[in-house]
Design a protein around this motif. Sequence first.
Motif, PDB file in Angstrom:
ATOM      1  N   ALA A 265      41.945  43.430  37.303  1.00 23.95           N
ATOM      2  CA  ALA A 265      41.842  45.502  37.273  1.00 23.95           C
ATOM      3  C   ALA A 265      41.068  46.037  37.906  1.00 23.95           C
ATOM      4  CB  ALA A 265      41.746  44.979  35.939  1.00 23.95           C
ATOM      5  N   PHE A 266      40.185  46.066  38.332  1.00 26.06           N
ATOM      6  CA  PHE A 266      38.906  46.856  39.159  1.00 26.06           C
ATOM      7  C   PHE A 266      39.815  47.427  40.609  1.00 26.06           C
ATOM      8  CE2 PHE A 266      35.553  48.031  41.815  1.00 26.06           C
ATOM      9  CZ  PHE A 266      35.188  49.068  41.463  1.00 26.06           C
ATOM     10  N   LEU A 267      39.667  45.605  40.924  1.00 21.79           N
ATOM     11  CA  LEU A 267      40.549  45.399  42.336  1.00 21.79           C
ATOM     12  C   LEU A 267      41.862  46.134  42.507  1.00 21.79           C
ATOM     13  CD1 LEU A 267      39.465  42.096  43.363  1.00 21.79           C
ATOM     14  CD2 LEU A 267      38.055  44.307  43.948  1.00 21.79           C
ATOM     15  N   LEU A 268      42.691  46.516  41.518  1.00 24.06           N
ATOM     16  CA  LEU A 268      44.016  46.725  41.470  1.00 24.06           C
ATOM     17  C   LEU A 268      44.089  47.735  41.713  1.00 24.06           C
ATOM     18  CD1 LEU A 268      45.974  44.037  38.799  1.00 24.06           C
ATOM     19  CD2 LEU A 268      46.399  44.013  41.739  1.00 24.06           C
ATOM     20  N   VAL A 269      43.185  48.533  40.603  1.00 17.21           N
ATOM     21  CA  VAL A 269      42.913  50.043  40.818  1.00 17.21           C
ATOM     22  C   VAL A 269      42.655  50.830  42.096  1.00 17.21           C
ATOM     23  CG1 VAL A 269      41.413  52.321  39.811  1.00 17.21           C
ATOM     24  CG2 VAL A 269      42.434  50.384  38.214  1.00 17.21           C
ATOM     25  N   LEU A 270      41.981  50.239  43.155  1.00 20.35           N
ATOM     26  CA  LEU A 270      42.191  50.620  44.209  1.00 20.35           C
ATOM     27  C   LEU A 270      42.876  50.295  45.264  1.00 20.35           C
ATOM     28  CD1 LEU A 270      37.455  48.353  45.179  1.00 20.35           C
ATOM     29  CD2 LEU A 270      38.702  51.409  44.309  1.00 20.35           C
TER      30      LEU A 270
ATOM     31  N   ASN B  85      43.344  52.908  48.783  1.00 16.81           N
ATOM     32  CA  ASN B  85      43.866  51.665  49.255  1.00 16.81           C
ATOM     33  C   ASN B  85      44.041  51.110  50.786  1.00 16.81           C
ATOM     34  OD1 ASN B  85      46.021  53.859  49.358  1.00 16.81           O
ATOM     35  ND2 ASN B  85      47.412  52.024  50.806  1.00 16.81           N
ATOM     36  N   ALA B  86      43.426  52.333  51.698  1.00 15.03           N
ATOM     37  CA  ALA B  86      43.850  52.321  53.093  1.00 15.03           C
ATOM     38  C   ALA B  86      41.883  51.516  52.998  1.00 15.03           C
ATOM     39  CB  ALA B  86      43.503  53.144  53.545  1.00 15.03           C
ATOM     40  N   LEU B  87      40.780  51.327  52.515  1.00 14.11           N
ATOM     41  CA  LEU B  87      39.871  51.697  53.129  1.00 14.11           C
ATOM     42  C   LEU B  87      38.770  49.990  53.195  1.00 14.11           C
ATOM     43  CD1 LEU B  87      38.004  54.467  50.017  1.00 14.11           C
ATOM     44  CD2 LEU B  87      38.880  54.296  53.286  1.00 14.11           C
ATOM     45  N   PHE B  88      40.097  49.234  52.192  1.00  9.05           N
ATOM     46  CA  PHE B  88      39.362  47.697  52.423  1.00  9.05           C
ATOM     47  C   PHE B  88      40.504  46.836  53.023  1.00  9.05           C
ATOM     48  CE2 PHE B  88      37.463  50.038  48.729  1.00  9.05           C
ATOM     49  CZ  PHE B  88      36.479  49.431  48.868  1.00  9.05           C
ATOM     50  N   PRO B  89      40.348  45.730  53.293  1.00  9.08           N
ATOM     51  CA  PRO B  89      41.464  45.115  53.992  1.00  9.08           C
ATOM     52  C   PRO B  89      42.305  43.894  53.095  1.00  9.08           C
ATOM     53  CG  PRO B  89      39.170  44.146  54.380  1.00  9.08           C
ATOM     54  CD  PRO B  89      39.331  45.264  53.802  1.00  9.08           C
ATOM     55  N   TRP B  90      42.520  44.361  52.537  1.00 13.13           N
ATOM     56  CA  TRP B  90      43.411  43.563  51.580  1.00 13.13           C
ATOM     57  C   TRP B  90      44.371  42.164  51.635  1.00 13.13           C
ATOM     58  CZ3 TRP B  90      41.079  44.583  47.295  1.00 13.13           C
ATOM     59  CH2 TRP B  90      40.952  46.370  46.363  1.00 13.13           C
ATOM     60  N   PRO B  91      43.537  40.945  51.763  1.00  9.30           N
ATOM     61  CA  PRO B  91      44.774  39.718  51.801  1.00  9.30           C
ATOM     62  C   PRO B  91      46.323  40.369  51.947  1.00  9.30           C
ATOM     63  CG  PRO B  91      42.733  39.593  49.818  1.00  9.30           C
ATOM     64  CD  PRO B  91      42.787  40.682  49.636  1.00  9.30           C
ATOM     65  N   VAL B  92      46.864  39.708  52.131  1.00  9.39           N
ATOM     66  CA  VAL B  92      48.706  39.905  52.386  1.00  9.39           C
ATOM     67  C   VAL B  92      49.125  39.494  50.893  1.00  9.39           C
ATOM     68  CG1 VAL B  92      50.487  38.344  53.095  1.00  9.39           C
ATOM     69  CG2 VAL B  92      48.345  39.220  54.874  1.00  9.39           C
ATOM     70  N   ALA B  93      49.933  39.599  50.477  1.00  8.98           N
ATOM     71  CA  ALA B  93      50.093  40.143  48.924  1.00  8.98           C
ATOM     72  C   ALA B  93      49.178  40.315  47.600  1.00  8.98           C
ATOM     73  CB  ALA B  93      51.217  38.462  48.538  1.00  8.98           C
ATOM     74  N   PHE B  94      48.420  40.473  48.186  1.00  4.61           N
ATOM     75  CA  PHE B  94      46.481  40.274  46.895  1.00  4.61           C
ATOM     76  C   PHE B  94      47.672  41.634  45.954  1.00  4.61           C
ATOM     77  CE2 PHE B  94      43.595  43.010  44.815  1.00  4.61           C
ATOM     78  CZ  PHE B  94      42.758  41.869  44.333  1.00  4.61           C
ATOM     79  N   PHE B  95      48.191  42.570  45.942  1.00  6.41           N
ATOM     80  CA  PHE B  95      48.165  42.970  44.983  1.00  6.41           C
ATOM     81  C   PHE B  95      49.206  42.414  43.785  1.00  6.41           C
ATOM     82  CE2 PHE B  95      50.899  46.421  43.095  1.00  6.41           C
ATOM     83  CZ  PHE B  95      49.860  46.929  42.199  1.00  6.41           C
ATOM     84  N   GLN B  96      50.286  41.574  44.594  1.00  6.41           N
ATOM     85  CA  GLN B  96      51.051  41.122  43.723  1.00  6.41           C
ATOM     86  C   GLN B  96      50.185  39.651  43.180  1.00  6.41           C
ATOM     87  OE1 GLN B  96      51.767  42.125  47.135  1.00  6.41           O
ATOM     88  NE2 GLN B  96      53.729  43.576  46.166  1.00  6.41           N
ATOM     89  N   LYS B  97      50.212  38.764  43.391  1.00  8.35           N
ATOM     90  CA  LYS B  97      49.525  37.602  43.017  1.00  8.35           C
ATOM     91  C   LYS B  97      48.425  38.442  42.194  1.00  8.35           C
ATOM     92  CE  LYS B  97      50.420  34.565  46.044  1.00  8.35           C
ATOM     93  NZ  LYS B  97      50.324  33.099  46.706  1.00  8.35           N
TER      94      LYS B  97
ATOM     95  N   PRO C 258      56.605  54.254  41.181  1.00  4.98           N
ATOM     96  CA  PRO C 258      57.241  53.472  40.786  1.00  4.98           C
ATOM     97  C   PRO C 258      56.365  52.022  39.850  1.00  4.98           C
ATOM     98  CG  PRO C 258      57.267  52.892  43.610  1.00  4.98           C
ATOM     99  CD  PRO C 258      56.663  54.877  42.829  1.00  4.98           C
ATOM    100  N   ARG C 259      56.946  51.397  40.159  1.00  4.36           N
ATOM    101  CA  ARG C 259      56.462  50.070  39.375  1.00  4.36           C
ATOM    102  C   ARG C 259      56.103  49.019  40.347  1.00  4.36           C
ATOM    103  NH1 ARG C 259      59.025  47.002  34.361  1.00  4.36           N
ATOM    104  NH2 ARG C 259      57.515  46.005  34.326  1.00  4.36           N
ATOM    105  N   LYS C 260      55.052  48.507  40.053  1.00  5.50           N
ATOM    106  CA  LYS C 260      54.446  47.055  41.114  1.00  5.50           C
ATOM    107  C   LYS C 260      54.460  46.762  42.618  1.00  5.50           C
ATOM    108  CE  LYS C 260      57.340  44.954  36.875  1.00  5.50           C
ATOM    109  NZ  LYS C 260      57.535  43.647  36.865  1.00  5.50           N
ATOM    110  N   THR C 261      54.240  48.044  42.374  1.00  7.12           N
ATOM    111  CA  THR C 261      53.580  48.554  44.085  1.00  7.12           C
ATOM    112  C   THR C 261      52.420  48.944  44.000  1.00  7.12           C
ATOM    113  OG1 THR C 261      54.144  50.583  44.186  1.00  7.12           O
ATOM    114  CG2 THR C 261      56.227  49.138  44.808  1.00  7.12           C
ATOM    115  N   ALA C 262      51.790  49.014  45.267  1.00 10.41           N
ATOM    116  CA  ALA C 262      50.157  49.200  45.903  1.00 10.41           C
ATOM    117  C   ALA C 262      50.341  50.758  46.349  1.00 10.41           C
ATOM    118  CB  ALA C 262      49.876  48.404  46.643  1.00 10.41           C
ATOM    119  N   GLY C 263      50.005  51.033  46.570  1.00 13.69           N
ATOM    120  CA  GLY C 263      49.201  52.288  47.648  1.00 13.69           C
ATOM    121  C   GLY C 263      49.121  53.837  46.791  1.00 13.69           C
TER     122      GLY C 263
END
Length: 469
Positions: free
Chosen positions: A49-54, A61-73, A421-426
Amino acid sequence: MSAFQPAQPQRWSLYAGFEAAIADPSAKSELKGWCGLALTSLAIAGVFAFLLVLARVPYTNALFPWPVAFFQKGLIIHVIFSFVIWFLSIFGAILSIASHRIAEGARKGVMLGRLALWASYLSLPLMFGPAFLDRGKASLNNYVPVIVDPVYYAGLAMLAIGLTLSVIRFLSLFPRRTGPMEPITVAAVSGSVIYVLALICFLVSWSKLAGNEVNGDFNESLFWGGGHVLQFLNVSMMLAGWYVLGGMALEQPVTRPQLASLTQALLLAAALLGPLFYVLFDAFSFEQTRAFTYLQYLLAPSSLLAAGFMVKTFAARAGTAPLPRDDAGFKCIWLSFIVFGIGGGLGLFVDGADTRTPAHYHGMIGGATLVFMGLMFRFLLPLMGRAVTLGRAVTTLIHLYAWGQVLFSIGLFVAGGHGAPRKTAGGGHGIEAISAQIGLYVYGFGSLLTVIGGIMFIWIAAEALLRRQ
């Protein structure tokens, strides 16, 4: 009808009968297993939950090198563990308590109870593991989101098997019961049948989808019907929690037992329509999809009926004696009314495409979760001889979680009203309205409060559960 006032409140104790039924060490161990499963699922969900908020709050969302498809999984893991497994673990705990209660503490069905726990615990790594594997696509379908990987599906199957064994154990004991037929037992019966109805919907959908490509559309169709039916199980457990916490706070039944049974019967009657929709409509047709959508409105009558009569009882009590405002269970009840009510109200304005939809269901999930937190502190842990001090820390976490959920839902609703939109990061989501940006920041702040409250709950409850006797 006047508020319920029992003739002899001094002779009534909801807790005492269950304390005797759970006195055997094996019963305590079984209940500890379900509570441990619930807290483990929340702990895993809280991290995500905390990671998804970031990943969603503007600019962070631009401050961390998120893994590929991290938000969805990551979103899938968060939803499954914070919603599906957490709620079903509470259901398992109530089934365990009800099984021992109707058997008057006798050691019956112990082996089935153990097998149910083992299967449920095995499901955790099977579902969690695929999030770290370089395979499997994320399917952000409703109710039971999926990572398309055989290991993940095996985890879902093990969880279903574990709960099914627990249901079989309870229903096999019910015809031979020697203990009383109390509202909690009625809720266990209603919940068990609703769970079976949801399984029927899943199995029918699976049989009709045989041979289709396993993708997002497949999973949406597979879990749509049964997922809607499972919401009736969640509300059933919430109403049981209201009854328990209200009764313990007032030291008298908070509603007539017959009324509590009626609310469960209304939920069960509505859930019975789920499998019927596969007979009345073509599977996965627009008409069937719409019927399941409208079915959710039938959650309201039982909830409003139970809440209305509880408020009436509280009002009558306030006229003769002070309300137990310092009682943790009482706090959880009235805050649950607020959060669940806001979530339900927001649901009147959703269309499924923007963040107004998660604003709606997070409010309702948050309302139920508050009740289950109260059950953990006031009922489940004390039954195991692991009570915690219900002081300032517990009060603080309850308010943090409740008001955090309110801000979370309102912020998402405002942003969704402007097209987020739902289910999208950014951060920007393609919207420029300042009110939408403010909504996302409110959402972020509310999420932070919710996560802090959740962490405090997990820490306090887990410390009590794991400490030496």
